[in-house]
Design a protein around this motif. Structure first.
Motif, PDB file in Angstrom:
ATOM      1  N   SER A   1      -3.230   6.930  -9.677  1.00 37.24           N
ATOM      2  CA  SER A   1      -4.481   7.345  -9.020  1.00 37.24           C
ATOM      3  C   SER A   1      -5.412   6.155  -8.864  1.00 37.24           C
ATOM      4  N   ALA A   2      -5.514   5.343  -9.932  1.00 34.74           N
ATOM      5  CA  ALA A   2      -6.345   4.138  -9.872  1.00 34.74           C
ATOM      6  C   ALA A   2      -5.801   3.156  -8.844  1.00 34.74           C
ATOM      7  N   TYR A   3      -4.470   3.034  -8.765  1.00 35.36           N
ATOM      8  CA  TYR A   3      -3.858   2.153  -7.763  1.00 35.36           C
ATOM      9  C   TYR A   3      -4.297   2.558  -6.355  1.00 35.36           C
ATOM     10  N   LEU A   4      -4.162   3.839  -6.036  1.00 32.32           N
ATOM     11  CA  LEU A   4      -4.512   4.303  -4.692  1.00 32.32           C
ATOM     12  C   LEU A   4      -6.002   4.148  -4.423  1.00 32.32           C
ATOM     13  N   HIS A   5      -6.813   4.396  -5.449  1.00 32.19           N
ATOM     14  CA  HIS A   5      -8.262   4.234  -5.280  1.00 32.19           C
ATOM     15  C   HIS A   5      -8.603   2.776  -4.982  1.00 32.19           C
ATOM     16  N   LEU A   6      -8.045   1.858  -5.770  1.00 30.43           N
ATOM     17  CA  LEU A   6      -8.348   0.444  -5.578  1.00 30.43           C
ATOM     18  C   LEU A   6      -7.782  -0.060  -4.257  1.00 30.43           C
ATOM     19  N   ARG A   7      -6.666   0.469  -3.857  1.00 27.49           N
ATOM     20  CA  ARG A   7      -6.036   0.055  -2.598  1.00 27.49           C
ATOM     21  C   ARG A   7      -6.838   0.538  -1.390  1.00 27.49           C
ATOM     22  N   LEU A   8      -7.224   1.801  -1.418  1.00 29.80           N
ATOM     23  CA  LEU A   8      -7.857   2.406  -0.247  1.00 29.80           C
ATOM     24  C   LEU A   8      -9.364   2.179  -0.207  1.00 29.80           C
ATOM     25  N   SER A   9     -10.018   2.183  -1.371  1.00 28.97           N
ATOM     26  CA  SER A   9     -11.476   2.077  -1.395  1.00 28.97           C
ATOM     27  C   SER A   9     -11.979   0.658  -1.627  1.00 28.97           C
ATOM     28  N   ARG A  10     -11.234  -0.114  -2.410  1.00 22.48           N
ATOM     29  CA  ARG A  10     -11.686  -1.465  -2.745  1.00 22.48           C
ATOM     30  C   ARG A  10     -10.926  -2.558  -1.999  1.00 22.48           C
ATOM     31  N   GLY A  11      -9.922  -2.171  -1.221  1.00 26.64           N
ATOM     32  CA  GLY A  11      -9.194  -3.158  -0.438  1.00 26.64           C
ATOM     33  C   GLY A  11      -8.259  -4.043  -1.226  1.00 26.64           C
ATOM     34  N   TRP A  12      -7.790  -3.556  -2.375  1.00 28.46           N
ATOM     35  CA  TRP A  12      -6.847  -4.348  -3.172  1.00 28.46           C
ATOM     36  C   TRP A  12      -5.495  -4.363  -2.468  1.00 28.46           C
ATOM     37  N   GLN A  13      -5.115  -5.514  -1.955  1.00 26.57           N
ATOM     38  CA  GLN A  13      -3.816  -5.689  -1.316  1.00 26.57           C
ATOM     39  C   GLN A  13      -3.195  -6.982  -1.824  1.00 26.57           C
ATOM     40  N   GLY A  14      -1.999  -7.275  -1.342  1.00 29.18           N
ATOM     41  CA  GLY A  14      -1.362  -8.523  -1.724  1.00 29.18           C
ATOM     42  C   GLY A  14      -0.959  -8.552  -3.188  1.00 29.18           C
ATOM     43  N   THR A  15      -1.261  -9.675  -3.842  1.00 30.86           N
ATOM     44  CA  THR A  15      -0.799  -9.907  -5.204  1.00 30.86           C
ATOM     45  C   THR A  15      -1.358  -8.890  -6.193  1.00 30.86           C
ATOM     46  N   ARG A  16      -2.648  -8.563  -6.081  1.00 31.88           N
ATOM     47  CA  ARG A  16      -3.250  -7.615  -7.022  1.00 31.88           C
ATOM     48  C   ARG A  16      -2.591  -6.244  -6.914  1.00 31.88           C
ATOM     49  N   SER A  17      -2.351  -5.803  -5.695  1.00 32.29           N
ATOM     50  CA  SER A  17      -1.696  -4.518  -5.488  1.00 32.29           C
ATOM     51  C   SER A  17      -0.270  -4.547  -6.028  1.00 32.29           C
ATOM     52  N   ALA A  18       0.428  -5.665  -5.835  1.00 27.29           N
ATOM     53  CA  ALA A  18       1.804  -5.788  -6.322  1.00 27.29           C
ATOM     54  C   ALA A  18       1.861  -5.706  -7.842  1.00 27.29           C
ATOM     55  N   TRP A  19       0.911  -6.353  -8.498  1.00 25.91           N
ATOM     56  CA  TRP A  19       0.904  -6.303  -9.962  1.00 25.91           C
ATOM     57  C   TRP A  19       0.673  -4.876 -10.466  1.00 25.91           C
ATOM     58  N   LEU A  20      -0.184  -4.144  -9.799  1.00 24.96           N
ATOM     59  CA  LEU A  20      -0.406  -2.753 -10.200  1.00 24.96           C
ATOM     60  C   LEU A  20       0.859  -1.923 -10.034  1.00 24.96           C
ATOM     61  N   ALA A  21       1.600  -2.149  -8.949  1.00 25.72           N
ATOM     62  CA  ALA A  21       2.840  -1.405  -8.723  1.00 25.72           C
ATOM     63  C   ALA A  21       3.886  -1.731  -9.782  1.00 25.72           C
ATOM     64  N   VAL A  22       3.968  -2.998 -10.167  1.00 21.16           N
ATOM     65  CA  VAL A  22       4.927  -3.408 -11.197  1.00 21.16           C
ATOM     66  C   VAL A  22       4.552  -2.801 -12.543  1.00 21.16           C
TER      67      VAL A  22
END
Length: 419
Positions: free
Chosen positions: A372-393
């Motif tokens: 849930s935090a991943y999707l929030h940070l991705r969609l609302s805060r624009g976390w993409q690239g390396t930061r998003s990848a680390w969250l997925a891992v």
């Protein structure tokens, strides 16, 4: 017809087809290092071969699933062996879906070995068909377990894409602090995977050698009236006992490399029947993983992530980022239905309560909150690239701890078996 025999044969065929598929994807990637015009022809040919083998493996896996269902009389998701084999089948299905959309060969080179590891881990557990206990004899077994595993399967594909992305974008030549932290982080993820492989190597290795040890353990439990209950249990080990069960005596133990008796006893707070054995398994997993990693480092003479990095040239990290995000976007609502909503309905029917703070329930909730935090940070805060990848891992590592770590370390209503 002996449906269970057919099921067993189909499972073995699926396992080897997955292994051959992984080899095919690796050959396709290896061809990308060539410098002639045949590169694309080579990649396409071997990618098609590898993907075809993956589909054939999945079809064989389906045969295993449905023939075991026919032979056992109930859906094969009622114990750890059956659940993990179903999870492996679900991961392969998720990979097939994503691959048909994005046609990324590298994803196959990371997703197929993940499936191999998952179903190899399943084979650690007893494979005999067991009758359903009353709490599992419900249609909600089919609904809850299959949807939860399907959601986790897409998390696994997201993990594979995110790990490839990190291996692709991290600068392994830079000496800057931020780059060094990234390098170490990726290397630790690979070490984590190798530790799981070490667990499999140690278990199957000692089982193949016929190793056994047995202890008699005195257990002291408290009943509902607060009275102490004294009981004796027999605990059998498949791995040489580095740690003995708490408050136990040795019945039989084969010597291994001069180890003729346990080095120490499990602490008093680990007084469950299988607690000492599970701690012993964790220790052997870490030792075996350390040995495997040490051998790999001696051969490579540099960090493993740095060895893989040059083979990922030409891969668009934005495509990998998109695959990782889309996989979670698909898996999250499915996981929400299966692991939380359907699970609570089943818990109410089976145990007359929606929530009981069982370890698996708690970690399923933690997993849900993390994504849930991943999707929030991705969609609302624009976390993409390396930061998003680390969250997925990290998210899938949480999933693996929920599936493997909780079962090995913590006892609860969802603990099917121990190793």
């Amino acid at each position: 017809m002996n449906w269970l025999s057919v099921s067993s044969d189909a499972f073995i065929i699926a396992f080897f087809l997955y292994c051959f598929s992984f080899i095919g994807f690796c050959i396709a990637i290896g061809g990308s290092r060539w410098s002639n015009r045949d590169i694309e022809v080579h990649k396409k040919r071997w990618s098609r071969i590898a993907f075809s083998l993956a589909i054939l493996g999945w079809v064989s896996h389906l045969v295993f699933f449905f023939t075991r269902w026919k032979g056992g009389g109930h859906i094969p998701t009622s114990n750890m062996y059956e659940f993990m084999t179903f999870l492996g089948m679900a991961i392969m299905f998720a990979f097939i879906v994503v691959y048909l959309i994005y046609r990324t060969t590298l994803l196959g080179a990371f997703a197929t070995p993940l499936v191999v590891i998952i179903i190899a881990y399943a084979s650690v557990f007893p494979s005999e068909v067991q009758p359903l206990i009353p709490a599992l004899n419900s249609i909600w077994l089919k609904i809850h377990v299959t949807t939860a595993a399907s959601g986790e399967a897409f998390f696994a594909v997201s993990f594979a894409a995110a790990l490839v992305q990190l291996l692709r974008v991290v600068d392994f030549k830079s000496k800057e602090k931020s780059a060094v932290r990234q390098q170490r982080g990726v290397e630790w993820v690979l070490i984590f995977i190798i530790v799981i492989i070490g667990f499999l190597v140690s278990v199957f290795g000692f089982r193949a050698g016929g190793y056994e040890a047995e202890f008699r353990q005195e257990n002291f439990e408290i009943d509902q009236q607060g009275q102490a209950l004294d009981s004796t249990a027999s605990v059998k080990y498949d791995l040489p006992p580095i740690v003995a069960p708490y408050n136990s005596e040795t019945v039989s133990m084969k010597s291994f490399l001069g180890l003729s008796e346990p080095l120490f006893e499990a602490p008093s707070w680990m007084n469950g029947v299988n607690a000492g054995r599970k701690l012993n398994t964790v220790i052997w997993s870490l030792l075996s993983g350390a040995i495997l990693y040490g051998i790999a480092r001696l051969i490579a003479r540099k960090p493993l992530a740095a060895v893989i990095h040059p083979h990922l040239d030409g891969i668009d990290p934005e495509d990998l980022d998109e695959i990782s995000y889309r996989s979670i976007a698909i898996g999250f609502p499915v996981f929400t239905l299966g692991a939380l909503i359907f699970a609570m309905i089943w818990a109410q029917i089976a145990w007359s309560r929606f929530w009981g703070w069982d370890p698996k329930e708690v970690w399923a909730l933690i997993t849900w909150l993390f994504y849930s935090a991943y999707l929030h940070l991705r969609l609302s805060r624009g976390w993409q690239g390396t930061r998003s990848a680390w969250l997925a891992v990290i998210g899938f590592i949480v999933v693996l701890f929920t599936l493997i770590g909780v079962n090995l370390v913590i006892a609860g209503l969802h603990s099917y078996a121990g190793v």
